[in-house]
Design a protein around this motif. Structure first.
Motif, PDB file in Angstrom:
ATOM      1  N   ALA A  27       0.913  -1.147   0.087  1.00 15.42           N
ATOM      2  CA  ALA A  27      -0.037  -0.076   0.038  1.00 15.42           C
ATOM      3  C   ALA A  27       0.803   1.306  -0.109  1.00 15.42           C
ATOM      4  N   LEU A  68      -1.238  -6.360  -4.910  1.00 14.52           N
ATOM      5  CA  LEU A  68      -1.813  -5.428  -3.601  1.00 14.52           C
ATOM      6  C   LEU A  68      -3.065  -6.456  -3.087  1.00 14.52           C
ATOM      7  N   ASP A  69      -2.935  -7.519  -2.600  1.00 15.81           N
ATOM      8  CA  ASP A  69      -4.180  -8.292  -2.503  1.00 15.81           C
ATOM      9  C   ASP A  69      -4.401  -8.504  -0.877  1.00 15.81           C
ATOM     10  N   SER A  70      -4.241  -7.554   0.014  1.00 14.59           N
ATOM     11  CA  SER A  70      -4.208  -8.288   1.187  1.00 14.59           C
ATOM     12  C   SER A  70      -5.782  -7.852   1.529  1.00 14.59           C
ATOM     13  N   LEU A  71      -6.195  -8.953   2.731  1.00 15.18           N
ATOM     14  CA  LEU A  71      -7.403  -8.438   3.461  1.00 15.18           C
ATOM     15  C   LEU A  71      -7.049  -7.383   4.290  1.00 15.18           C
ATOM     16  N   ILE A  72      -7.968  -6.439   4.806  1.00 19.05           N
ATOM     17  CA  ILE A  72      -7.912  -5.823   5.708  1.00 19.05           C
ATOM     18  C   ILE A  72      -8.665  -5.926   7.039  1.00 19.05           C
ATOM     19  N   SER A  73      -9.838  -6.558   6.704  1.00 17.95           N
ATOM     20  CA  SER A  73     -10.647  -7.067   7.728  1.00 17.95           C
ATOM     21  C   SER A  73     -11.616  -7.824   7.451  1.00 17.95           C
ATOM     22  N   PHE A  74     -12.028  -8.917   7.947  1.00 22.71           N
ATOM     23  CA  PHE A  74     -13.152  -9.717   7.931  1.00 22.71           C
ATOM     24  C   PHE A  74     -13.930 -10.119   9.155  1.00 22.71           C
ATOM     25  N   ARG A  84      -7.998  -4.829  -0.055  1.00 26.83           N
ATOM     26  CA  ARG A  84      -7.294  -4.157  -0.989  1.00 26.83           C
ATOM     27  C   ARG A  84      -7.562  -4.683  -2.403  1.00 26.83           C
ATOM     28  N   ASP A  91      -9.983 -16.196  -3.785  1.00 25.44           N
ATOM     29  CA  ASP A  91      -9.323 -16.180  -2.616  1.00 25.44           C
ATOM     30  C   ASP A  91     -10.214 -15.746  -1.468  1.00 25.44           C
ATOM     31  N   ARG A  94     -13.023 -18.369  -0.921  1.00 23.14           N
ATOM     32  CA  ARG A  94     -12.544 -19.658  -0.173  1.00 23.14           C
ATOM     33  C   ARG A  94     -12.490 -19.294   1.280  1.00 23.14           C
ATOM     34  N   ILE A  95     -11.836 -18.208   1.784  1.00 22.90           N
ATOM     35  CA  ILE A  95     -11.858 -17.703   3.157  1.00 22.90           C
ATOM     36  C   ILE A  95     -13.233 -17.426   3.712  1.00 22.90           C
TER      37      ILE A  95
END
Ligand SMILES: Cc1cc2nc3c(=O)[nH]c(=O)nc-3n(C[C@H](O)[C@H](O)[C@H](O)COP(=O)(O)OP(=O)(O)OC[C@H]3O[C@@H](n4cnc5c(N)ncnc54)[C@H](O)[C@@H]3O)c2cc1C
Ligand SMILES: NC(=O)c1ccc[n+]([C@@H]2O[C@H](COP(=O)([O-])OP(=O)(O)OC[C@H]3O[C@@H](n4cnc5c(N)ncnc54)[C@H](OP(=O)(O)O)[C@@H]3O)[C@@H](O)[C@H]2O)c1
Lengths: 438, 247
Positions: A27, A68-74, A84, A91, A94-95
Motif C-alpha cells: 500500500a 496488492l491483495d491483502s485483506l484488511i478485515s473480515f 485491497r 481467494d 475460499r476464506i
C-alpha cells in the motif's frame, strides 16, 4: 514500487499494444507509483481478465494492483469484508466459505480482482436475485492523482461511488473496498440441466423457472444446423446445505501454440459432443462452487488456444420486449457467417436499478460468445451491432475491442458526466477510442 | 495449532506462506524491517483466521537483537514450533565485482545473519528436543554462475550450514528444511524479463507452507521441476561449464 517486465495483455490478447507497468506490492507504494506515472498518464490494472482494450492504458503505462491483495478485515459475524483492490475473488470465496459466507455475485473466473470486479460492475448467473457486484459494495476509498482521497459509500460522496462502480477504472485508483458477503448454506450446488431443442425452449424455461433456482444460464450451440437454431443446455442451480469439503482441482496449463487448434471443424465437433452427450445426459447432479462457477479455471491460460492472433468476445444485452426475436436474429447472423466458437452463453438480467452510472447490466437478456480473430469478423460484428442497437441494447465494455463511439454514447448516456469526473491522469485505450471525434 | 516465527515475513514468498498458515488457524510472530508493511500483513492474516498474530521490527543484520527477538516471540506465542527465515537481498553482481563492501554486505544479509540467528534457534530446539527450522536458500546456490555468484555463494553457504545442522539435530528430533525456489516473481526480481519458468510468489509461498506443515522433506525445490533442471546443470563438467553463459 518496482517496474515490472512481465508481459501485459488483455484476456483476448487483442488488440496488441505495448504496455509496461509499475507494480504496487505494498500500500505504501501507491503514492510513489502515481507520482511517477501521472505525468504521462496511466491506468490501474487488476489481473487482465477483461477481453478487449478496457484494461490497457492509453499511455501504455499501467499501475498494476494485482499484487496488492491483502485483506484488511473480515467479520465472520456480519460478513463484512474490507480488502485491497488486488484481492482475488477466488481467494475471498475460499476464506468466506470457511465461515458460511460466499460472494453474492461472481463472474465466470475466480482470477478477477476486487478492483476489476468493481470497475466493470461484473455480473454472475444470478442477476435476477442479487443484481450486480456493485450492489454489494458498501464502501470504497478512491485516490485521485492529485493526492485527494475520497471515501465513498451509499451515504457519503454518492456520486463518486456511482461513477466508480462500473467506472472502468477512470475516476481514480481504488485503494480499499468494503464488500457485504452473503450467507450461504455450503459450498455445494444442486444443478439441473435441461436440453433445449430450439431457442423458444430457453425463453419458456426462463419463464417457468421459480425463484428457488438462484443461478441460471444457457449454453447454446451456435454452430448447430439452421433448423435447430438455439439448441443447447439450460442449466439451473441452487446452493445446498451440504458441508462436505471441496476436493482440490488439478490445474492443466494450456500450451502456447504458434497456431490455433480451434477451427470450424474442431469447434463443431466439440459443440456437437456437448449437445448430444454433455451435461450428464440431463440428469441432475451435485457440484462444488469452484467447478460450478469457474469451470474454465482448471485450464490455465486457455485463451492461448486461440493462437497468436487472439480472439474477441461479443457480449450484448437486449431489452426484454422482443429479446427472443433479436437473439434469434443474432444467432442466425452468426450461423450464416459460420464464425461462432464454443461457449455461447445466454443469461437474464433483472430489473434492479443499475449500481453504477456506466454499468452494463440492464433488464433483458445477455448473449456472450467468443470469436477467433479471422477475416470477416468486423463485417459480422457490424451486422450484429446494428441489430443490437436497433433493439435499444448495449455492448459490454469489459469484453469489447470494436464498438463504435456513437453506439457507446447512445447506450451509455452518462458518458459525458463520466468524462467530466475522470481522473485527468488516467485513461484507457477503450475510453480514448470511445471519446474519438466528439 | 503451530506457533511460527517468520523473519523477513513481508517478503512476497513469506506472505504467501504465512497466509496459507493463517488460513489453517496457526499462530504467527512476524519480523521484518518496515512497520507499515508488517501491520498490513498482520491484519490480512487475522482476517484469514490466524490463531494470533504479533510482530516486531527487525533488521536481521542487527545481530545484537537476535536474542531478544527470540525471547519475545517465545513469550508472545507461548512456545515455538517452527522458525522460517525468508529475508534476502539480490545484489547487483557487477557492483559487487567493483565494490568489496557490497559483496560483504550481500554475504552478511544472505548468509552470516541467518547463520547467527539459527545458531541460537538450533541450541534452543535441540534442548527442547523438537521443532522445525527452515530457511529459504536458492537454486542459485547449487552452482556458481558469472551472473550472480556472490548471491550464489551466500546461498550455498546457507545451504551447507543447514545440511550440517540437519545432520546434527536429527538425533534430537529437530527437523531442518532447506527451501530452494527457482525463478519467482517478486520485488526482488522486478528487473528480470519473465518467461514460462517463472512462478508466482503467492503460489510458491503456499507450497512452502504445505511442505513445512505436512511434508517430511529435508530439501525442497519450488516449484518441484527445478530439482531436475538443477540436476542437469550440476552434471555439466566444469571444463565446459566455465565457458558457458547461462544468464
Ligand atoms: C473466463 C472469463 C469469464 C468471465 N465471466 C464474466 C462474467 O460472467 N460476468 C462479467 O461481468 N464478467 C466476466 N468476465 C470479465 C471480467 O469479470 C471483467 O473483465 C473484470 O473486470 C476483470 O477484472 P480484472 O481484475 O482482471 O481487472 P482488469 O481486467 O485488469 O481491469 C478491469 C478494469 O478494472 C480497473 N481496475 C483494476 N484495478 C483497479 C483499481 N485498483 N482501481 C481502479 N480501477 C481498477 C481497470 O482500470 C480496468 O478498467 C470474465 C472474464 C473471463 C476471462
Ligand atoms: N525471487 C526469486 O526468484 C527467488 C529465488 C530463489 C530464492 N529467493 C529467496 O527467497 C526469499 C524471499 O524473497 P522474495 O523473492 O520473496 O523477495 P522480496 O519480496 O523482495 O523479499 C525479500 C525480503 O527480505 C527482507 N530483507 C532484506 N534485507 C533485510 C534485512 N537486513 N533485515 C530484515 N529483512 C530484510 C526484505 O525486507 P524490506 O522490505 O525491509 O527490504 C524483504 O521483505 C529470499 O531469501 C530470496 O533470496 C528468491
Amino acid at each position: 514500487m518496482a517496474r515490472s517486465r512481465s508481459r501485459y495483455q488483455s484476456w483476448g490478447r487483442y488488440p496488441q499494444s505495448e504496455q509496461t507497468a509499475e507494480v504496487a506490492w505494498n500500500a505504501t507504494d501507491i503514492g510513489a507509483g502515481i507520482a511517477k506515472l501521472r505525468g504521462e498518464g496511466y491506468l490501474p490494472f487488476g489481473n487482465g481478465c477483461s477481453y478487449g482494450d478496457s484494461c490497457l492504458a492509453a499511455s501504455g503505462q499501467l499501475l498494476d494492483f494485482g499484487s496488492l491483495d491483502s485483506l484488511i478485515s473480515f467479520d465472520p459475524a456480519t460478513g463484512r469484508l474490507v480488502a485491497r483492490p488486488g484481492a482475488r475473488l477466488g481467494d475471498i470465496s475460499r476464506i468466506a466459505m470457511a465461515t458460511g459466507w460466499g460472494l453474492p455475485v461472481t463472474p465466470g473466473t475466480s482470477r478477477v480482482t476486487l478492483g476489476g470486479a468493481v470497475a466493470n460492475d461484473v455480473h454472475g448467473k444470478n442477476h435476477l436475485k442479487e443484481g450486480s457486484f456493485g450492489h454489494h459494495i458498501s464502501g470504497l476509498q478512491l485516490l485521485r492523482s492529485n493526492g485527494e482521497v475520497i471515501e465513498c459509500s451509499p451515504e457519503e460522496n454518492t456520486d463518486w461511488l456511482y461513477h466508480t462502480i462500473g467506472g472502468l477504472g477512470l475516476t481514480g485508483t481504488i485503494t480499499k473496498i468494503e464488500l457485504a458477503l452473503k450467507r450461504t448454506p455450503g459450498p455445494w450446488f444442486d444443478v439441473e440441466p435441461t436440453r433445449m431443442e430450439q431457442l423458444a425452449d430457453y425463453f419458456a424455461l426462463e419463464q417457468e423457472t421459480g425463484n428457488e433456482w438462484e443461478h441460471r444460464v444457457a449454453w447454446i450451440d451456435c454452430l448447430a444446423p439452421k433448423n435447430s437454431l438455439g439448441r443447447g443446455w439450460y442449466i439451473r442451480a441452487r446452493s445446498i446445505a451440504d458441508q462436505r469439503p471441496v476436493p482440490s482441482r488439478i490445474n492443466i496449463p494450456a500450451p502456447a501454440l504458434p497456431f490455433s487448434p480451434l477451427n470450424s471443424l474442431t469447434l463443431k465437433l466439440f459443440n456437437n459432443t456437448i449437445f448430444h452427450l454433455g451435461y450428464r445426459r440431463g440428469n441432475s447432479y451435485r457440484q462444488d462452487y469452484m467447478r460450478f462457477f469457474y469451470p474454465l479455471d482448471s485450464v490455465s491460460g486457455w485463451n492461448r488456444l486461440y493462437g497468436p492472433a487472439g480472439f474477441q468476445q461479443y457480449q450484448c444485452v437486449v431489452p426484454d420486449g422482443d429479446a427472443e426475436d433479436v437473439i434469434r436474429e443474432l444467432l442466425s447472423l452468426i450461423a450464416s457467417a459460420g464464425q461462432g466458437s464454443f461457449l455461447a452463453v445466454l443469461k437474464r438480467f433483472g430489473s434492479r436499478h443499475a449500481a453504477g452510472a456506466l454499468s452494463f447490466p440492464r433488464e433483458g437478456y445477455t448473449l456472450a460468445l467468443d470469436f477467433p480473430n479471422r477475416q470477416g469478423l468486423s463485417e459480422l460484428f457490424q451486422k450484429m451491432d446494428d441489430c443490437v442497437q436497433a433493439a435499444g441494447g448495449a455492448l459490454y465494455p469489459a469484453k469489447d475491442a470494436h464498438m463504435s463511439p456513437d453506439f457507446f454514447r447512445m447506450a451509455y448516456p452518462a458518458w459525458e458526466q463520466h468524462e467530466a469526473m475522470r481522473d485527468p491522469a488516467i485513461n484507457s485505450c477503450f475510453w480514448q477510442r470511445m471519446m474519438e471525434d466528439r | 495449532m503451530k506457533r511460527i516465527l517468520i523473519i523477513g515475513a513481508t517478503s512476497a514468498m513469506a506472505k504467501g506462506c504465512a497466509r496459507a498458515m493463517a488460513e489453517q488457524g496457526h499462530s504467527l510472530f512476524l519480523c521484518a524491517r518496515k512497520m507499515a508493511e508488517i501491520e498490513e500483513l498482520k491484519h490480512d492474516l487475522l482476517a484469514r483466521g490466524a490463531g494470533s498474530v504479533s510482530a516486531m521490527t527487525l533488521d536481521i543484520n542487527n545481530l545484537s537483537r537476535h536474542k531478544a527477538v527470540l525471547e519475545t516471540a517465545y513469550q508472545e506465542l507461548d512456545g515455538l514450533d517452527l522458525v522460517l527465515l525468508a529475508h534476502g537481498t539480490l545484489p547487483n553482481q557487477q557492483q559487487c565485482e567493483q565494490n568489496v563492501d557490497k559483496t560483504i554486505e550481500a554475504l552478511q544479509t544472505n548468509a552470516v545473519s541467518s547463520i547467527a540467528f539459527l545458531t541460537r534457534v538450533a541450541n534452543q530446539f535441540e534442548q527442547w528436543g523438537q521443532g522445525t527450522i527452515a530457511a529459504i536458500s536458492s537454486v542459485a546456490g547449487d552452482r556458481g554462475r558469472q551472473s550472480n555468484y556472490v548471491y550464489g555463494a551466500a546461498k550455498n553457504c546457507l545451504t551447507t550450514y543447514l545440511q550440517g545442522l540437519r545432520n546434527r539435530l536429527d538425533k534430537a528430533g529437530v527437523r531442518v528444511v532447506t527451501i530452494k525456489p527457482g525463478l519467482v516473481i517478486s520485488p526482488m526480481t522486478a528487473d528480470f524479463e519473465k518467461g514460462p519458468l517463472w512462478a508466482s510468489a503467492d503460489d510458491v509461498g503456499r507450497r512452502m507452507a504445505r511442505v513445512l506443515l505436512e511434508g517430511k522433506q529435508d530439501v525442497v525445490y519450488l516449484p518441484g521441476f527445478w530439482r531436475w533442471i538443477m540436476m542437469a546443470i550440476c552434471m555439466i563438467p566444469e571444463t565446459i561449464f566455465k565457458r558457458m553463459s547461462l544468464g
